[in-house]
Design an enzyme around this catalytic site. Structure first.
Site, short mmCIF file in Angstrom:
data_model
loop_
_atom_site.label_atom_id
_atom_site.label_comp_id
_atom_site.label_asym_id
_atom_site.label_seq_id
_atom_site.Cartn_x
_atom_site.Cartn_y
_atom_site.Cartn_z
N HIS A 106 43.49 20.43 41.25
CA HIS A 106 42.78 19.76 40.15
C HIS A 106 43.85 19.16 39.23
O HIS A 106 44.97 19.66 39.16
CB HIS A 106 41.98 20.84 39.43
CG HIS A 106 41.06 20.37 38.35
ND1 HIS A 106 41.50 19.97 37.12
CD2 HIS A 106 39.70 20.25 38.33
CE1 HIS A 106 40.44 19.64 36.37
NE2 HIS A 106 39.35 19.79 37.09
N GLN A 126 37.76 28.19 40.17
CA GLN A 126 36.64 28.10 41.12
C GLN A 126 36.44 29.40 41.89
O GLN A 126 35.57 29.47 42.76
CB GLN A 126 36.88 26.95 42.11
CG GLN A 126 36.87 25.58 41.48
CD GLN A 126 35.50 25.20 40.95
OE1 GLN A 126 34.48 25.74 41.36
NE2 GLN A 126 35.47 24.26 40.02
N CYS A 175 38.29 15.22 39.35
CA CYS A 175 39.59 15.48 38.72
C CYS A 175 40.64 15.81 39.77
O CYS A 175 41.50 16.67 39.56
CB CYS A 175 39.51 16.59 37.67
SG CYS A 175 38.40 16.19 36.32
N ASP A 226 45.42 29.17 40.05
CA ASP A 226 44.32 28.58 39.28
C ASP A 226 43.02 29.12 39.88
O ASP A 226 42.58 28.68 40.93
CB ASP A 226 44.40 27.05 39.39
CG ASP A 226 43.17 26.35 38.81
OD1 ASP A 226 42.28 27.05 38.26
OD2 ASP A 226 43.10 25.11 38.90
N LYS A 237 32.70 28.64 34.04
CA LYS A 237 32.44 28.60 35.48
C LYS A 237 32.09 29.98 36.01
O LYS A 237 31.92 30.20 37.21
CB LYS A 237 33.66 28.03 36.21
CG LYS A 237 33.84 26.53 35.98
CD LYS A 237 35.02 25.99 36.76
CE LYS A 237 35.01 24.48 36.89
NZ LYS A 237 35.30 23.72 35.69
#
Lengths: 150, 415
Positions: B132, B212, B373, B209, B235
């Protein structure tokens, strides 16, 4: 609001068969437009004669609204002088953004009136016009900067 | 955590789950809402809304400041939320849990506070092609400031990290491996344990990261062994405007603060200041207190459902949607890795994703259309954009059918 208001026959037709698609070389003016939200990119090339748009082509990659709008724009502005093009731009801009804007004298471009019911798509329809303006504004300069609708 | 729940002993009742999300009962354009954009942001369940409201109506004052009762109550609730996050990630200490604005800010914090003082000209930061923008741009900024270099590990045709290529790119100049846990654009689940282990073997720092990942699988940062782990509350069924940076204590201790202000100091004079201890050193200014309380409630909610059961439910929807969409003529699925989270990225021949998004919305189906993104990834795929349907704990088979019907409708419009 109905989908048919947005995706009218004439828009679908111009999307499938864009008119004046390609690039003029040599050109008197070039500008690149980019809508980073959806990735739409287009290039407008112009040939000018006596303050009039003698020829115009566009190329690029975008959604149906942006491609059809650009295609119809090229048809509408070919042969027109700058003052007429500016007037047309104002009318199209009003059509895209104002609820009761008149669509008289706009010909095929009136088909874009449904876009104002879909606010997320207004920038798709106006990208080509902003790119055209950028090309005209820099017609005499050696290189044109990119414009963005974001 | 609840072993019985996670073992799947109790059947997953999606109607009961949905009943806890008030927004899911609304209609869009006269049709039932099929919210298939959870990868962009999940909706909030009643327990999260209630926790935030309870805090606002009974407990709110500024934290870490007052001697008055409310300030103490707010501080207790805020710090209890930090402890809740620690448990969720199985971090060793709540000093390792930094509240920030989101995953983006978490990565920027590391790029600024760890990257700038650490990186030297010629050093390398290794990311993947799946990242991202939030895990690309902060490193580009750190590289521009330090003379370090951003190196990108390639992916295979199905959207997996090319692991051998990754291994080959690890070298004595690599200072940090910063990779996503789950690709937001394609849904690929990366083998983060192997990624981290390979980096650690060479003494290279790691950042994952997890934006998600955290709503779809259990994350144990100690087992994973990463130095940093970043995610966003919104999220994970929690409020927007809040995220978490997990950092290994020794790393965080060695890093200077990145923002100055209240709460992050121990002493201040006009000549100089000294820093507060962890985690407050990295939390300048009044934090998003109600957000942290909402996030803690969201973690309770998710664990009460069971992360494995949520993942199993989402996988069955992914399989159903993959099967249904791949039968539509002109469909291309982007990202077909064997190990995927509930994300389905696709394009339809002759229909731009943006038009697809508008037509689907008209049918009540909310998806993301765009570059997600991840512009460099879109370039690799050779498309300007894709349409992306993504699933959450509340998604249903009926919504997948609604999606499929709407894609057929788009084909008709553009026939």
């Amino acid at each position: 609001m109905e989908l048919q208001d947005l995706y009218r026959e004439v828009i679908l037709d111009h999307n499938k068969h864009p008119r004046n698609f390609g690039r003029l070389d040599p050109a008197d003016a070039v500008a690149n437009g980019h809508n980073p939200l959806c990735g739409d990119k287009l290039t407008v090339t112009l040939r000018l004669a006596n303050d009039a748009i003698q020829d115009v082509k566009f190329e690029g990659n975008g959604c149906a609204i942006s491609v059809a709008s650009a295609s119809m724009m090229t048809e509408a502005i070919k042969g027109k002088d700058r003052a007429s093009v500016n007037q047309l731009f104002d009318k199209v801009h009003a059509l895209l953004t104002q609820q009761d804007a008149p669509s008289t004298d706009l010909g095929k471009l009136a088909a874009l009136s449904g876009v104002r019911e879909f606010p997320a798509r207004v920038k798709c329809a106006s990208l080509c016009w902003h790119t055209l303006n950028a090309a005209l504004a820099t017609a005499d300069a050696a290189s044109a900067p990119a414009v963005s609708t974001e | 955590m609840n072993a019985a729940v996670d073992a799947g002993a109790i059947p997953y009742d999606v109607a009961q789950v949905r009943a806890q999300f008030p927004i899911l009962s609304r209609s869009i354009n006269g049709r039932p809402l099929a919210y298939l954009d959870s990868a962009a942001s999940t909706q909030r369940p009643r327990p999260v809304l209630d926790a935030v409201e309870h805090y606002e109506t009974h407990l709110h004052a500024n934290v870490h400041r007052g001697v008055h009762t409310l300030s103490q109550l707010a501080t207790d609730a805020f710090e209890a939320s930090r402890e809740r996050v620690r448990r969720y990630l199985n971090a060793a200490s709540s000093r390792e849990i930094i509240f920030v604005r989101g995953a983006t800010e978490a990565i920027n914090l590391v790029a600024q506070s760890w990257g700038r003082p650490t990186l030297k000209p010629g050093d390398e930061i290794l990311i993947s092609s799946l990242e991202h923008h939030a895990n690309i741009v902060p490193w580009q900024m750190a590289c521009a400031a330090t003379g370090a270099k951003l190196v990108v590990a390639p992916i295979t045709a199905c959207g997996e990290l090319d692991f051998n290529a990754y291994l080959a790119l690890l070298n004595e100049r690599t200072r940090l491996v910063a990779m996503t846990h789950v690709s937001n654009a394609l849904g690929t689940v990366l083998p983060v344990a192997r990624i981290v282990a390979a980096a650690r073997d060479k003494g290279i720092a790691t950042l994952i990261d997890g934006a998600q990942a955290v709503a779809h699988q259990r994350v144990d940062v100690q087992a994973l062994g990463c130095d940093f782990y970043a995610f966003s509350s919104h999220k994970l069924y929690g409020p927007t405007g809040l995220g978490v940076l997990y950092g290994r204590e020794a790393m965080l201790e060695a890093m200077p603060p990145w923002q100055g202000g209240g709460d992050m100091i121990r002493t201040v004079s006009f000549q100089s200041s000294t820093w507060n201890e962890l985690p407050y050193k990295f939390e300048a200014g009044t934090p998003h207190i109600s957000g942290a309380i909402g996030l803690a409630a969201a973690m309770d909610f998710v664990e009460s459902l069971g992360l494995q059961r949520i993942a199993a439910h989402e996988h069955s929807l992914l399989a159903q949607a993959t099967d249904a969409l791949s039968q539509i003529p002109g469909i291309t699925l982007h990202g077909t890795a064997p190990h995927k989270a509930g994300v389905l990225s696709f394009t339809l021949k002759g229909v731009h994703p943006h038009d697809l998004g508008t037509i689907l919305d008209h049918e009540g189906v909310a998806i993301r259309a765009g570059h997600h993104c991840a512009m460099p990834l879109m370039d690799l795929l050779g498309v300007p954009a894709t349409a992306r349907a993504s699933f959450g704990c509340y998604s249903t088979a009926q919504e997948v059918e609604q999606l499929t019907r709407a894609v057929h409708k788009a084909r008709e419009v553009f026939a």
